[in-house]
Design a protein around this motif. Structure first.
Motif, PDB file in Angstrom:
ATOM      1  N   LEU A   1       0.830  -1.204   0.000  1.00 42.83           N
ATOM      2  CA  LEU A   1       0.000   0.000   0.000  1.00 42.83           C
ATOM      3  C   LEU A   1       0.866   1.256   0.000  1.00 42.83           C
ATOM      4  O   LEU A   1       0.587   2.218  -0.733  1.00 42.83           O
ATOM      5  CB  LEU A   1      -0.922  -0.010   1.222  1.00 42.83           C
ATOM      6  CG  LEU A   1      -1.875   1.174   1.380  1.00 42.83           C
ATOM      7  CD1 LEU A   1      -2.782   1.291   0.163  1.00 42.83           C
ATOM      8  CD2 LEU A   1      -2.703   1.016   2.654  1.00 42.83           C
ATOM      9  N   GLN A   2       1.921   1.262   0.794  1.00 44.74           N
ATOM     10  CA  GLN A   2       2.822   2.414   0.819  1.00 44.74           C
ATOM     11  C   GLN A   2       3.456   2.653  -0.549  1.00 44.74           C
ATOM     12  O   GLN A   2       3.563   3.793  -1.017  1.00 44.74           O
ATOM     13  CB  GLN A   2       3.916   2.197   1.867  1.00 44.74           C
ATOM     14  CG  GLN A   2       3.429   2.258   3.313  1.00 44.74           C
ATOM     15  CD  GLN A   2       4.567   2.029   4.294  1.00 44.74           C
ATOM     16  OE1 GLN A   2       5.719   2.348   4.018  1.00 44.74           O
ATOM     17  NE2 GLN A   2       4.247   1.460   5.438  1.00 44.74           N
ATOM     18  N   GLN A   3       3.873   1.564  -1.193  1.00 40.63           N
ATOM     19  CA  GLN A   3       4.517   1.705  -2.502  1.00 40.63           C
ATOM     20  C   GLN A   3       3.531   2.146  -3.578  1.00 40.63           C
ATOM     21  O   GLN A   3       3.889   2.917  -4.482  1.00 40.63           O
ATOM     22  CB  GLN A   3       5.181   0.381  -2.907  1.00 40.63           C
ATOM     23  CG  GLN A   3       6.383   0.014  -2.063  1.00 40.63           C
ATOM     24  CD  GLN A   3       7.460   1.086  -2.101  1.00 40.63           C
ATOM     25  OE1 GLN A   3       7.796   1.607  -3.161  1.00 40.63           O
ATOM     26  NE2 GLN A   3       7.999   1.432  -0.938  1.00 40.63           N
ATOM     27  N   SER A   4       2.286   1.685  -3.496  1.00 37.50           N
ATOM     28  CA  SER A   4       1.287   2.099  -4.493  1.00 37.50           C
ATOM     29  C   SER A   4       0.989   3.587  -4.343  1.00 37.50           C
ATOM     30  O   SER A   4       0.827   4.308  -5.344  1.00 37.50           O
ATOM     31  CB  SER A   4       0.009   1.270  -4.362  1.00 37.50           C
ATOM     32  OG  SER A   4      -0.660   1.532  -3.148  1.00 37.50           O
ATOM     33  N   LYS A   5       0.939   4.078  -3.099  1.00 38.07           N
ATOM     34  CA  LYS A   5       0.704   5.504  -2.880  1.00 38.07           C
ATOM     35  C   LYS A   5       1.911   6.323  -3.344  1.00 38.07           C
ATOM     36  O   LYS A   5       1.750   7.437  -3.856  1.00 38.07           O
ATOM     37  CB  LYS A   5       0.402   5.770  -1.409  1.00 38.07           C
ATOM     38  CG  LYS A   5      -0.978   5.252  -0.988  1.00 38.07           C
ATOM     39  CD  LYS A   5      -1.292   5.576   0.467  1.00 38.07           C
ATOM     40  CE  LYS A   5      -2.709   5.138   0.820  1.00 38.07           C
ATOM     41  NZ  LYS A   5      -3.071   5.446   2.222  1.00 38.07           N
ATOM     42  N   ARG A   6       3.107   5.763  -3.158  1.00 42.65           N
ATOM     43  CA  ARG A   6       4.300   6.465  -3.640  1.00 42.65           C
ATOM     44  C   ARG A   6       4.285   6.549  -5.170  1.00 42.65           C
ATOM     45  O   ARG A   6       4.648   7.580  -5.747  1.00 42.65           O
ATOM     46  CB  ARG A   6       5.559   5.750  -3.164  1.00 42.65           C
ATOM     47  CG  ARG A   6       6.841   6.439  -3.607  1.00 42.65           C
ATOM     48  CD  ARG A   6       8.067   5.907  -2.881  1.00 42.65           C
ATOM     49  NE  ARG A   6       9.249   6.577  -3.367  1.00 42.65           N
ATOM     50  CZ  ARG A   6      10.022   6.127  -4.353  1.00 42.65           C
ATOM     51  NH1 ARG A   6       9.741   4.975  -4.932  1.00 42.65           N
ATOM     52  NH2 ARG A   6      11.081   6.790  -4.752  1.00 42.65           N
ATOM     53  N   MET A   7       3.841   5.481  -5.821  1.00 43.05           N
ATOM     54  CA  MET A   7       3.731   5.505  -7.276  1.00 43.05           C
ATOM     55  C   MET A   7       2.730   6.561  -7.729  1.00 43.05           C
ATOM     56  O   MET A   7       2.950   7.252  -8.743  1.00 43.05           O
ATOM     57  CB  MET A   7       3.318   4.132  -7.795  1.00 43.05           C
ATOM     58  CG  MET A   7       4.438   3.111  -7.846  1.00 43.05           C
ATOM     59  SD  MET A   7       5.748   3.606  -9.000  1.00 43.05           S
ATOM     60  CE  MET A   7       4.839   3.636 -10.545  1.00 43.05           C
ATOM     61  N   GLU A   8       1.638   6.704  -7.001  1.00 43.63           N
ATOM     62  CA  GLU A   8       0.665   7.741  -7.328  1.00 43.63           C
ATOM     63  C   GLU A   8       1.310   9.124  -7.233  1.00 43.63           C
ATOM     64  O   GLU A   8       1.070   9.994  -8.084  1.00 43.63           O
ATOM     65  CB  GLU A   8      -0.541   7.655  -6.390  1.00 43.63           C
ATOM     66  CG  GLU A   8      -1.450   6.462  -6.669  1.00 43.63           C
ATOM     67  CD  GLU A   8      -2.636   6.405  -5.726  1.00 43.63           C
ATOM     68  OE1 GLU A   8      -2.573   7.021  -4.643  1.00 43.63           O
ATOM     69  OE2 GLU A   8      -3.632   5.757  -6.069  1.00 43.63           O
ATOM     70  N   SER A   9       2.141   9.335  -6.206  1.00 40.72           N
ATOM     71  CA  SER A   9       2.836  10.617  -6.038  1.00 40.72           C
ATOM     72  C   SER A   9       3.804  10.865  -7.187  1.00 40.72           C
ATOM     73  O   SER A   9       3.945  11.995  -7.677  1.00 40.72           O
ATOM     74  CB  SER A   9       3.591  10.651  -4.702  1.00 40.72           C
ATOM     75  OG  SER A   9       2.706  10.584  -3.611  1.00 40.72           O
ATOM     76  N   ILE A  10       4.499   9.816  -7.629  1.00 46.50           N
ATOM     77  CA  ILE A  10       5.437   9.947  -8.741  1.00 46.50           C
ATOM     78  C   ILE A  10       4.702  10.334 -10.018  1.00 46.50           C
ATOM     79  O   ILE A  10       5.123  11.221 -10.764  1.00 46.50           O
ATOM     80  CB  ILE A  10       6.228   8.642  -8.940  1.00 46.50           C
ATOM     81  CG1 ILE A  10       7.206   8.433  -7.775  1.00 46.50           C
ATOM     82  CG2 ILE A  10       6.980   8.660 -10.275  1.00 46.50           C
ATOM     83  CD1 ILE A  10       7.915   7.095  -7.798  1.00 46.50           C
ATOM     84  N   ILE A  11       3.572   9.674 -10.279  1.00 49.18           N
ATOM     85  CA  ILE A  11       2.790   9.982 -11.476  1.00 49.18           C
ATOM     86  C   ILE A  11       2.292  11.416 -11.433  1.00 49.18           C
ATOM     87  O   ILE A  11       2.373  12.148 -12.426  1.00 49.18           O
ATOM     88  CB  ILE A  11       1.616   8.993 -11.615  1.00 49.18           C
ATOM     89  CG1 ILE A  11       2.141   7.599 -11.954  1.00 49.18           C
ATOM     90  CG2 ILE A  11       0.634   9.456 -12.692  1.00 49.18           C
ATOM     91  CD1 ILE A  11       1.097   6.508 -11.880  1.00 49.18           C
ATOM     92  N   ASP A  12       1.788  11.842 -10.274  1.00 47.77           N
ATOM     93  CA  ASP A  12       1.325  13.225 -10.134  1.00 47.77           C
ATOM     94  C   ASP A  12       2.480  14.202 -10.349  1.00 47.77           C
ATOM     95  O   ASP A  12       2.308  15.253 -10.988  1.00 47.77           O
ATOM     96  CB  ASP A  12       0.717  13.448  -8.746  1.00 47.77           C
ATOM     97  CG  ASP A  12      -0.625  12.754  -8.588  1.00 47.77           C
ATOM     98  OD1 ASP A  12      -1.242  12.415  -9.613  1.00 47.77           O
ATOM     99  OD2 ASP A  12      -1.046  12.538  -7.433  1.00 47.77           O
ATOM    100  N   GLY A  13       3.669  13.875  -9.814  1.00 48.53           N
ATOM    101  CA  GLY A  13       4.835  14.732  -9.991  1.00 48.53           C
ATOM    102  C   GLY A  13       5.264  14.817 -11.445  1.00 48.53           C
ATOM    103  O   GLY A  13       5.616  15.896 -11.943  1.00 48.53           O
ATOM    104  N   MET A  14       5.249  13.687 -12.153  1.00 52.79           N
ATOM    105  CA  MET A  14       5.613  13.681 -13.569  1.00 52.79           C
ATOM    106  C   MET A  14       4.654  14.537 -14.387  1.00 52.79           C
ATOM    107  O   MET A  14       5.068  15.279 -15.276  1.00 52.79           O
ATOM    108  CB  MET A  14       5.623  12.238 -14.094  1.00 52.79           C
ATOM    109  CG  MET A  14       6.756  11.381 -13.551  1.00 52.79           C
ATOM    110  SD  MET A  14       6.623   9.648 -14.060  1.00 52.79           S
ATOM    111  CE  MET A  14       6.775   9.807 -15.841  1.00 52.79           C
ATOM    112  N   LEU A  15       3.368  14.434 -14.070  1.00 50.60           N
ATOM    113  CA  LEU A  15       2.372  15.215 -14.795  1.00 50.60           C
ATOM    114  C   LEU A  15       2.546  16.703 -14.511  1.00 50.60           C
ATOM    115  O   LEU A  15       2.455  17.531 -15.420  1.00 50.60           O
ATOM    116  CB  LEU A  15       0.966  14.756 -14.388  1.00 50.60           C
ATOM    117  CG  LEU A  15      -0.197  15.325 -15.202  1.00 50.60           C
ATOM    118  CD1 LEU A  15      -0.016  15.019 -16.681  1.00 50.60           C
ATOM    119  CD2 LEU A  15      -1.513  14.761 -14.698  1.00 50.60           C
ATOM    120  N   ARG A  16       2.840  17.029 -13.258  1.00 58.05           N
ATOM    121  CA  ARG A  16       3.050  18.438 -12.899  1.00 58.05           C
ATOM    122  C   ARG A  16       4.308  18.988 -13.576  1.00 58.05           C
ATOM    123  O   ARG A  16       4.295  20.108 -14.091  1.00 58.05           O
ATOM    124  CB  ARG A  16       3.165  18.578 -11.383  1.00 58.05           C
ATOM    125  CG  ARG A  16       3.425  20.002 -10.923  1.00 58.05           C
ATOM    126  CD  ARG A  16       3.191  20.171  -9.435  1.00 58.05           C
ATOM    127  NE  ARG A  16       3.598  21.469  -8.951  1.00 58.05           N
ATOM    128  CZ  ARG A  16       2.955  22.596  -9.172  1.00 58.05           C
ATOM    129  NH1 ARG A  16       1.849  22.596  -9.888  1.00 58.05           N
ATOM    130  NH2 ARG A  16       3.392  23.734  -8.686  1.00 58.05           N
TER     131      ARG A  16
END
Length: 238
Positions: free
Chosen positions: A54-69
Motif C-alpha cells: 500500500l505504501q509503494q502504491s501511494k508512492r507511485m501515485e505521487s510519482i505519477i502526479d509529480g511527472m504530470l506536474r
C-alpha cells in the motif's frame, strides 16, 4: 504548423494520456489494498506485506502526479503569461509558519528575515510550490535541532529568496545533479522512502519559466543554501 510550441504541446498531451493510463489501474490496486488493510480479517502474517504494498502504491501515485506536474510546467513556458502581483511578505510568512508548526519540524529552529515591501509578478501557485519544496527539503534532509532560515530581500535591483540550513551539507559531486528527475541523495532522515525525486526538478522548471536563477551552495561545515534570484522585471514598483 510545425512550431516548437505545438510539437511540445503534443508531447505534453501524450505524457498526460500516459499518466492517466497509469493512474487508473493504480487507483484500483490502491483501493483494494486499502480495503484489505482495513478489513481486520487478514492474518498478521500478511499484514506487513499488504501495508508495504500500500505504501509503494501511494508512492507511485505521487510519482505519477509529480511527472504530470513537471510536464505541465515544461509546457507552460510556451503558453501566454498569466502573471499576477504576488504579496510575497504575506505569502512567505504564511508558508514559513505552516512548515515551522508541522510535525516534521517540531525539533528544528527557524529564523525568518522578510522584506515587508518586496512584491513580485508571477504565478502564485508556482511560487508557493517553490517555497514549500525548499522549506520542506530543509526539514526532511536535516537532523533535529538544525537551524532553518528564510531570507527575502532586494539587492542590486533583484529579488532574492534564500532558504538555508546549517545541517551536514551535500557532497559537491551531487550539486549539479540535484535538479535532475529522480535524482536523490540518500541522506534524509526518512531515507527518502516518501520522496519522488521530482521536487527540485519542478522547482528548477518553475524558476526557468519565471526567468529566475536557481543556485545551490553547500558544504560539510556550513550546511546547504538554495538561492532563487528574480530579475528586476519581476519586482513590483509603486
Amino acid at each position: 504548423d510545425r512550431s516548437p510550441s505545438r510539437g511540445l504541446g503534443d508531447v505534453y498531451k501524450r505524457q498526460a494520456n500516459a499518466s492517466h493510463e497509469l493512474r487508473t489501474p493504480l487507483t484500483v490496486i490502491t483501493g483494494y489494498l486499502e480495503l484489505l488493510n482495513n478489513s481486520g480479517e487478514i492474518s498478521s502474517k500478511w499484514m506487513t506485506a499488504i501495508d508495504q504494498a500500500l505504501q509503494q502504491s501511494k508512492r507511485m501515485e505521487s510519482i505519477i502526479d509529480g511527472m504530470l506536474r513537471l510536464s505541465s510546467k515544461e509546457h507552460e513556458k510556451y503558453l501566454e503569461d498569466n502573471d499576477e502581483i504576488i504579496d510575497m511578505p504575506d505569502l512567505l510568512n504564511r508558508l514559513f509558519n505552516d512548515v515551522k508548526n508541522s510535525s516534521n519540524a517540531s525539533e528544528h529552529h527557524f529564523i525568518a528575515n522578510i522584506d515587508s515591501h518586496l512584491k513580485i509578478n508571477g504565478n502564485e501557485e508556482d511560487i508557493i510550490s517553490i517555497c514549500l519544496n525548499l522549506l520542506n527539503n530543509a526539514v526532511i534532509h536535516t537532523k533535529t535541532n538544525t537551524e532553518v532560515s528564510l531570507r527575502w530581500f532586494e539587492n542590486n535591483n533583484k529579488a532574492h529568496l534564500w532558504i538555508c540550513d546549517n545541517g551536514e551539507g551535500i557532497e559537491q559531486k551531487h550539486l549539479n545533479h540535484l535538479t535532475e528527475r529522480f535524482y536523490r541523495v540518500d541522506n534524509s532522515r526518512n531515507k527518502n522512502t516518501s520522496s519522488t525525486g521530482l521536487g527540485l526538478a519542478i522547482v528548477k522548471q518553475i524558476c526557468d519559466n519565471h526567468g529566475a536563477k536557481l543556485s545551490i551552495d553547500s558544504s560539510a561545515t556550513k550546511g546547504t543554501c538554495f538561492k532563487v534570484e528574480f530579475l528586476s522585471e519581476r519586482i513590483v514598483n509603486y
